[in-house]
Design a protein around this motif. Structure first.
Motif, PDB file in Angstrom:
ATOM      1  N   GLY A   1     -14.457 -78.276  65.591  1.00 24.69           N
ATOM      2  CA  GLY A   1     -15.369 -79.313  65.635  1.00 24.69           C
ATOM      3  C   GLY A   1     -15.230 -80.354  64.490  1.00 24.69           C
ATOM      4  O   GLY A   1     -13.940 -80.713  64.413  1.00 24.69           O
ATOM      5  N   ASN A   2     -16.091 -80.659  63.835  1.00 23.11           N
ATOM      6  CA  ASN A   2     -15.945 -81.615  62.746  1.00 23.11           C
ATOM      7  C   ASN A   2     -15.693 -80.927  61.339  1.00 23.11           C
ATOM      8  O   ASN A   2     -15.481 -81.342  60.214  1.00 23.11           O
ATOM      9  CB  ASN A   2     -17.095 -82.288  62.380  1.00 23.11           C
ATOM     10  CG  ASN A   2     -17.183 -83.370  63.543  1.00 23.11           C
ATOM     11  OD1 ASN A   2     -16.460 -83.960  64.068  1.00 23.11           O
ATOM     12  ND2 ASN A   2     -18.614 -83.615  63.813  1.00 23.11           N
TER      13      ASN A   2
ATOM     14  N   GLU B   1     -23.912 -71.004  51.838  1.00 25.25           N
ATOM     15  CA  GLU B   1     -23.110 -70.250  52.730  1.00 25.25           C
ATOM     16  C   GLU B   1     -22.144 -70.862  53.666  1.00 25.25           C
ATOM     17  O   GLU B   1     -21.442 -70.583  54.677  1.00 25.25           O
ATOM     18  CB  GLU B   1     -23.695 -69.020  53.428  1.00 25.25           C
ATOM     19  CG  GLU B   1     -24.840 -69.502  54.301  1.00 25.25           C
ATOM     20  CD  GLU B   1     -25.270 -68.161  55.221  1.00 25.25           C
ATOM     21  OE1 GLU B   1     -25.003 -67.290  55.483  1.00 25.25           O
ATOM     22  OE2 GLU B   1     -26.657 -68.190  55.135  1.00 25.25           O
ATOM     23  N   ARG B   2     -22.685 -72.237  54.054  1.00 25.85           N
ATOM     24  CA  ARG B   2     -21.899 -73.083  54.906  1.00 25.85           C
ATOM     25  C   ARG B   2     -20.493 -73.291  54.680  1.00 25.85           C
ATOM     26  O   ARG B   2     -20.287 -73.445  53.602  1.00 25.85           O
ATOM     27  CB  ARG B   2     -22.494 -74.401  55.241  1.00 25.85           C
ATOM     28  CG  ARG B   2     -24.043 -74.180  55.607  1.00 25.85           C
ATOM     29  CD  ARG B   2     -24.732 -75.646  55.784  1.00 25.85           C
ATOM     30  NE  ARG B   2     -25.995 -75.656  56.523  1.00 25.85           N
ATOM     31  CZ  ARG B   2     -26.283 -75.373  57.705  1.00 25.85           C
ATOM     32  NH1 ARG B   2     -25.438 -75.220  58.634  1.00 25.85           N
ATOM     33  NH2 ARG B   2     -27.612 -75.295  58.161  1.00 25.85           N
ATOM     34  N   PRO B   3     -19.527 -73.647  55.786  1.00 24.69           N
ATOM     35  CA  PRO B   3     -19.794 -73.215  57.123  1.00 24.69           C
ATOM     36  C   PRO B   3     -20.267 -71.936  57.691  1.00 24.69           C
ATOM     37  O   PRO B   3     -19.763 -70.908  57.393  1.00 24.69           O
ATOM     38  CB  PRO B   3     -18.584 -73.688  57.918  1.00 24.69           C
ATOM     39  CG  PRO B   3     -17.602 -73.474  56.946  1.00 24.69           C
ATOM     40  CD  PRO B   3     -18.362 -73.632  55.779  1.00 24.69           C
ATOM     41  N   VAL B   4     -21.360 -71.799  58.290  1.00 21.00           N
ATOM     42  CA  VAL B   4     -22.046 -70.539  58.952  1.00 21.00           C
ATOM     43  C   VAL B   4     -21.957 -70.719  60.463  1.00 21.00           C
ATOM     44  O   VAL B   4     -22.619 -71.543  61.035  1.00 21.00           O
ATOM     45  CB  VAL B   4     -23.122 -70.260  58.318  1.00 21.00           C
ATOM     46  CG1 VAL B   4     -24.036 -71.205  58.477  1.00 21.00           C
ATOM     47  CG2 VAL B   4     -23.652 -68.885  58.624  1.00 21.00           C
ATOM     48  N   ALA B   5     -21.820 -69.459  60.892  1.00 17.15           N
ATOM     49  CA  ALA B   5     -21.937 -69.470  62.443  1.00 17.15           C
ATOM     50  C   ALA B   5     -22.793 -68.427  62.772  1.00 17.15           C
ATOM     51  O   ALA B   5     -22.903 -67.184  62.245  1.00 17.15           O
ATOM     52  CB  ALA B   5     -20.634 -69.025  63.099  1.00 17.15           C
TER      53      ALA B   5
ATOM     54  N   ASP C   1     -23.314 -74.193  61.676  1.00 20.88           N
ATOM     55  CA  ASP C   1     -22.266 -75.236  61.770  1.00 20.88           C
ATOM     56  C   ASP C   1     -21.376 -74.697  63.241  1.00 20.88           C
ATOM     57  O   ASP C   1     -20.807 -75.692  63.899  1.00 20.88           O
ATOM     58  CB  ASP C   1     -21.289 -74.945  60.869  1.00 20.88           C
ATOM     59  CG  ASP C   1     -21.934 -75.480  59.376  1.00 20.88           C
ATOM     60  OD1 ASP C   1     -21.915 -76.751  59.117  1.00 20.88           O
ATOM     61  OD2 ASP C   1     -22.291 -74.649  58.753  1.00 20.88           O
ATOM     62  N   MET C   2     -21.682 -73.296  63.806  1.00 18.94           N
ATOM     63  CA  MET C   2     -20.985 -73.124  64.776  1.00 18.94           C
ATOM     64  C   MET C   2     -22.044 -72.164  65.719  1.00 18.94           C
ATOM     65  O   MET C   2     -22.963 -71.615  64.921  1.00 18.94           O
ATOM     66  CB  MET C   2     -19.906 -72.211  64.749  1.00 18.94           C
ATOM     67  CG  MET C   2     -18.767 -72.994  63.721  1.00 18.94           C
ATOM     68  SD  MET C   2     -17.676 -74.074  64.358  1.00 18.94           S
ATOM     69  CE  MET C   2     -17.185 -74.918  62.925  1.00 18.94           C
TER      70      MET C   2
ATOM     71  N   ALA D   1     -25.690 -76.690  76.680  1.00 16.51           N
ATOM     72  CA  ALA D   1     -27.080 -76.731  76.226  1.00 16.51           C
ATOM     73  C   ALA D   1     -27.229 -77.211  74.822  1.00 16.51           C
ATOM     74  O   ALA D   1     -28.299 -77.480  74.372  1.00 16.51           O
ATOM     75  CB  ALA D   1     -27.602 -75.421  76.439  1.00 16.51           C
ATOM     76  N   VAL D   2     -26.062 -77.266  74.138  1.00 14.58           N
ATOM     77  CA  VAL D   2     -26.216 -77.406  72.641  1.00 14.58           C
ATOM     78  C   VAL D   2     -25.131 -78.448  72.230  1.00 14.58           C
ATOM     79  O   VAL D   2     -24.227 -78.748  73.117  1.00 14.58           O
ATOM     80  CB  VAL D   2     -26.055 -76.050  71.776  1.00 14.58           C
ATOM     81  CG1 VAL D   2     -27.064 -75.080  71.985  1.00 14.58           C
ATOM     82  CG2 VAL D   2     -24.585 -75.604  71.882  1.00 14.58           C
ATOM     83  N   ASP D   3     -25.397 -79.122  71.091  1.00 15.73           N
ATOM     84  CA  ASP D   3     -24.596 -80.169  70.572  1.00 15.73           C
ATOM     85  C   ASP D   3     -23.749 -79.751  69.328  1.00 15.73           C
ATOM     86  O   ASP D   3     -23.351 -80.630  68.725  1.00 15.73           O
ATOM     87  CB  ASP D   3     -25.514 -81.444  70.239  1.00 15.73           C
ATOM     88  CG  ASP D   3     -26.543 -81.286  68.993  1.00 15.73           C
ATOM     89  OD1 ASP D   3     -26.665 -80.040  68.789  1.00 15.73           O
ATOM     90  OD2 ASP D   3     -27.267 -82.284  68.682  1.00 15.73           O
ATOM     91  N   ILE D   4     -23.647 -78.691  69.207  1.00 12.65           N
ATOM     92  CA  ILE D   4     -22.818 -78.071  67.963  1.00 12.65           C
ATOM     93  C   ILE D   4     -21.741 -77.283  68.654  1.00 12.65           C
ATOM     94  O   ILE D   4     -21.688 -77.039  69.957  1.00 12.65           O
ATOM     95  CB  ILE D   4     -23.382 -77.169  66.927  1.00 12.65           C
ATOM     96  CG1 ILE D   4     -23.941 -75.713  67.673  1.00 12.65           C
ATOM     97  CG2 ILE D   4     -24.544 -78.076  66.281  1.00 12.65           C
ATOM     98  CD1 ILE D   4     -24.501 -74.993  66.691  1.00 12.65           C
ATOM     99  N   PRO D   5     -20.428 -76.991  68.048  1.00 12.61           N
ATOM    100  CA  PRO D   5     -19.346 -76.309  68.682  1.00 12.61           C
ATOM    101  C   PRO D   5     -19.698 -75.054  68.871  1.00 12.61           C
ATOM    102  O   PRO D   5     -20.345 -74.307  68.200  1.00 12.61           O
ATOM    103  CB  PRO D   5     -18.315 -76.430  67.296  1.00 12.61           C
ATOM    104  CG  PRO D   5     -18.652 -77.280  66.442  1.00 12.61           C
ATOM    105  CD  PRO D   5     -20.001 -77.506  66.745  1.00 12.61           C
ATOM    106  N   VAL D   6     -19.508 -74.508  70.182  1.00  8.63           N
ATOM    107  CA  VAL D   6     -19.758 -73.043  70.636  1.00  8.63           C
ATOM    108  C   VAL D   6     -18.204 -72.478  70.719  1.00  8.63           C
ATOM    109  O   VAL D   6     -17.091 -73.105  71.162  1.00  8.63           O
ATOM    110  CB  VAL D   6     -20.025 -73.127  72.202  1.00  8.63           C
ATOM    111  CG1 VAL D   6     -20.243 -71.853  72.744  1.00  8.63           C
ATOM    112  CG2 VAL D   6     -21.445 -73.840  72.179  1.00  8.63           C
TER     113      VAL D   6
END
Length: 341
Positions: free
Chosen positions: A4-5, A65-69, A94-95, A133-138
């Motif tokens: 993603g970004n 803790e970011r980036p965090v999934a 973030d993911m 469904a979402v606007d973040i990286p899957v």
């Protein structure tokens, strides 16, 4: 490597998602020691949709803790997509990672987790639903296949990519293997070297040392590696690995804990474990913070070689207060000193 970004530095090493292990306190400590990205415990989609408090609590993240999934699992597209929306709304990770790899019977036996490897069309349907469904990286985490006769990962990786995922983590075992035997990285390498694959490939399985991490990067060309069970009682493994993979990076080990002992000494490591307990207690509560931490203490390699450690291990697993647990740790510290002197 980029998902993603989110840009990662050279040789990124991730903390694997593990139930009752990767609580926020442990994630924060691993992050301080050099984990490039950390993953939550997996969360049941059905429980999120039903707004079960215990599952909603797993969505707690913090900026340090970011980036965090956050990882979720389920077996029907609608509920999993709904759960994904809840995750994004409440936690904004973030993911968002889909678990198609958990081999335990209560998950895989009901068709979720690695159980999806027996129903690839449904797996792909769930993946497409969540991506939409979402606007973040899957992203997705899965295994080589259900068993030795159905190692489908090379073809499956392309199909998952076509669903719109932004990265794929592959554990080098089948579901039938559970966690036994050696992880087979040859098919992970085959996926990575497939010219039709354009998304990052993250390798997972038996990363237990800096040398093995380096070997997996060099031999199989993966974009990142993920460390799981080797972190038990050893959050400093990320420092050990990064000191070999990227020695130019600035070590943060001295900032991770307040200790008067030399970094990486046995005394320092015991102070790290105490900090892990305190961080989990502060972030959750005393009972559950200790519950999450004591299995790490009992499994920590720092106590290897202590005579009659079995009794100390049992005491650690039974401790219910910080004072009780720290008293056990201090006795163990003295035992370690006697062994190493």
């Amino acid at each position: 490597m980029k998902i993603g970004n989110v840009e990662f530095g050279p040789y990124p090493v991730f903390l694997a998602p593990m139930e009752d292990v990767t609580d926020i306190g442990f994630r924060l400590l691993c992050k301080r020691f050099g984990a490039a990205m950390v993953y939550s415990e997996f969360v049941a989609a059905d429980a999120l949709v039903r707004m079960v408090n215990r599952s909603l609590e797993k969505l707690a993240v913090c900026d340090d803790e970011r980036p965090v999934a956050i990882q979720i699992y389920g077996k029907e597209p609608g509920p999993v997509a709904d759960a994904a929306r809840i995750v994004v709304e409440r936690a904004r990770p973030d993911m968002l990672d889909l678990n198609f790899g958990c081999p335990v019977k209560r998950v895989a036996g009901k068709g979720a987790g690695a159980g999806m490897l027996q129903n690839i069309p449904k797996m792909l349907e769930i993946t497409r639903a969540v991506v939409d469904a979402v606007d973040i990286p899957v992203t997705v985490k899965t295994r080589l296949g259900w068993d030795e006769s159905s190692k489908v990962i090379v073809d499956l990786a392309e199909r998952l990519q076509d669903c719109g995922i932004r990265a794929l983590t592959i554990h080098g075992r089948t579901r039938a293997q559970m966690y036994t035997g050696e992880a087979d990285w040859t098919l992970i390498g085959e996926v990575k070297n497939n010219p039709r694959m354009t998304i990052p490939i993250i390798g997972n399985g038996d990363i237990t040392s800096p040398e093995r991490a380096r070997e997996c990067f060099d031999c199989y060309g993966v974009d990142a590696v993920m460390v799981g069970r080797a972190t038990f009682g050893r959050p400093w493994i990320f420092k050990e690995i990064m000191d070999v993979l990227n020695p130019e990076s600035v070590s943060v080990a001295h900032e991770a804990v307040k200790s008067g002992y030399p970094v990486m000494s046995a005394d320092w490591k015991i102070d790290v474990l105490k900090e892990q307990v305190l961080t989990s207690v502060r972030r959750i509560d005393e009972y559950r913070g200790i519950l999450h931490s004591r299995r790490h203490l009992a499994a920590s390699p720092v106590f290897k070689g202590i005579p009659n450690f079995r009794e100390t291990r049992i005491a650690m697993l039974r401790a219910e207060t910080v004072d009780e647990l720290f008293a056990i740790l201090e006795r163990a510290r003295e035992a370690v000193r006697q062994v190493t002197d």
